[in-house]
Write an enzyme that holds these catalytic residues in place. Structure first.
Site, mmCIF file in Angstrom:
data_model
loop_
_atom_site.group_PDB
_atom_site.id
_atom_site.type_symbol
_atom_site.label_atom_id
_atom_site.label_comp_id
_atom_site.label_asym_id
_atom_site.label_seq_id
_atom_site.Cartn_x
_atom_site.Cartn_y
_atom_site.Cartn_z
ATOM 1 N N SER A 138 0.856 -1.182 0.000
ATOM 2 C CA SER A 138 0.000 0.000 0.000
ATOM 3 C C SER A 138 0.888 1.227 0.000
ATOM 4 O O SER A 138 2.038 1.181 0.466
ATOM 5 C CB SER A 138 -0.878 0.006 1.264
ATOM 6 N N TYR A 151 -2.548 -1.690 10.428
ATOM 7 C CA TYR A 151 -2.624 -1.962 8.994
ATOM 8 C C TYR A 151 -1.387 -1.412 8.285
ATOM 9 O O TYR A 151 -0.736 -2.106 7.503
ATOM 10 C CB TYR A 151 -3.889 -1.341 8.393
#
Length: 254
Positions: A138, A151
């Site tokens: 990400s 996360y």
């Protein structure tokens, strides 16, 4: 990575980025196997894409992954591409007590899942003339969104892990690619994300990603233009990075 004639496993392939990649690669002439925990979602995806197959797997469970690896070797001996896409993203308030259950689930899914699945599938991948492991990280691996600390930490860890994996496999038949998406219109953080105008439309992300894979077959990182400000934020020096971190988190908190 060649773009056709592969047998490709995509974890979390029933929705979002996973489904988008599965459908695009399916159309290019690859055998696609999708996996996930939600049978209904998997069934809907393969019903819409004749020829695609689905195999259930709980990416949080080590025993399920070992069983799955054995099944892949028996049923799909030509498997040569694995895309580690499955992931969960949950907000966390670190000031609350007893907040580690979400953190533990994200670590199990986002970090331990790809590690365990690689351990289960590497013997099969090593048998192929050429193989590819694609990790999906990400833009938040490079500049964290403070409301989702675990996360972001798992994605930063997978970025680091991907580099080490690539180095250890550099003399092998296996290519290691990292795909780092920006904020994309999926339901990763709920239904609202799928229509958030700040997020990149899913179809645009998939189209740009596939084009990059076609034109950069030897790439180690696949980066659409929208993710580059995050990916390279640290290259601008600490002062500019700190300012970007503040403005980015301020904008995303509303």
């Amino acid at each position: 990575m060649k773009m056709a004639g592969n047998t490709i496993l995509i974890t979390g392939g029933g929705s979002g980025i996973g489904r988008g990649l599965a459908e695009a690669l399916h159309k290019l002439g690859n055998k696609i196997i999708i996996s996930g925990r939600r049978k209904q979602v998997l069934d809907q995806t393969i019903a819409a894409n004749p020829g695609m197959v689905a195999v259930a797997m709980d990416i949080e469970d080590a025993a399920s992954i070992r069983t799955f690896g054995t099944q892949m070797e028996k049923e799909y001996p030509t498997l040569n591409v694995v895309i580690h896409n499955a992931g969960i993203m949950r907000p966390e308030n670190l000031l609350e007590r007893d907040t580690t259950s979400d953190a533990e689930a994200m670590i199990a899914t986002n970090l331990l899942g790809p590690m365990r699945l690689n351990a289960a599938l590497l013997p099969l991948l090593m048998k192929q003339p050429a193989a590819t492991i694609m990790t999906v990280t990400s833009g938040l691996a490079f500049i964290p969104l403070a409301i989702t600390p675990t996360y972001c930490a798992t994605k930063a860890a997978i970025h680091s892990y991907s580099q080490s994996l690539r180095y250890q496999l550099k003399s092998s038949n296996i290519q290691v690619i990292e795909l780092a998406p920006p904020y994309v219109q999926t339901e990763l953080m709920g239904e609202g994300q799928a229509s958030d105008p700040r997020a990149m439309p899913l179809k645009d992300f998939i189209a740009e990603t596939i084009e990059l894979l076609k034109t950069q077959p030897d790439a180690t990182e696949i980066l659409v233009e929208r993710v580059k400000p995050l990916r390279f934020a640290e290259y601008n020096g600490k002062e500019k990075y700190d300012a970007f971190f503040e403005s980015f988190n301020g904008a995303m908190s509303h």
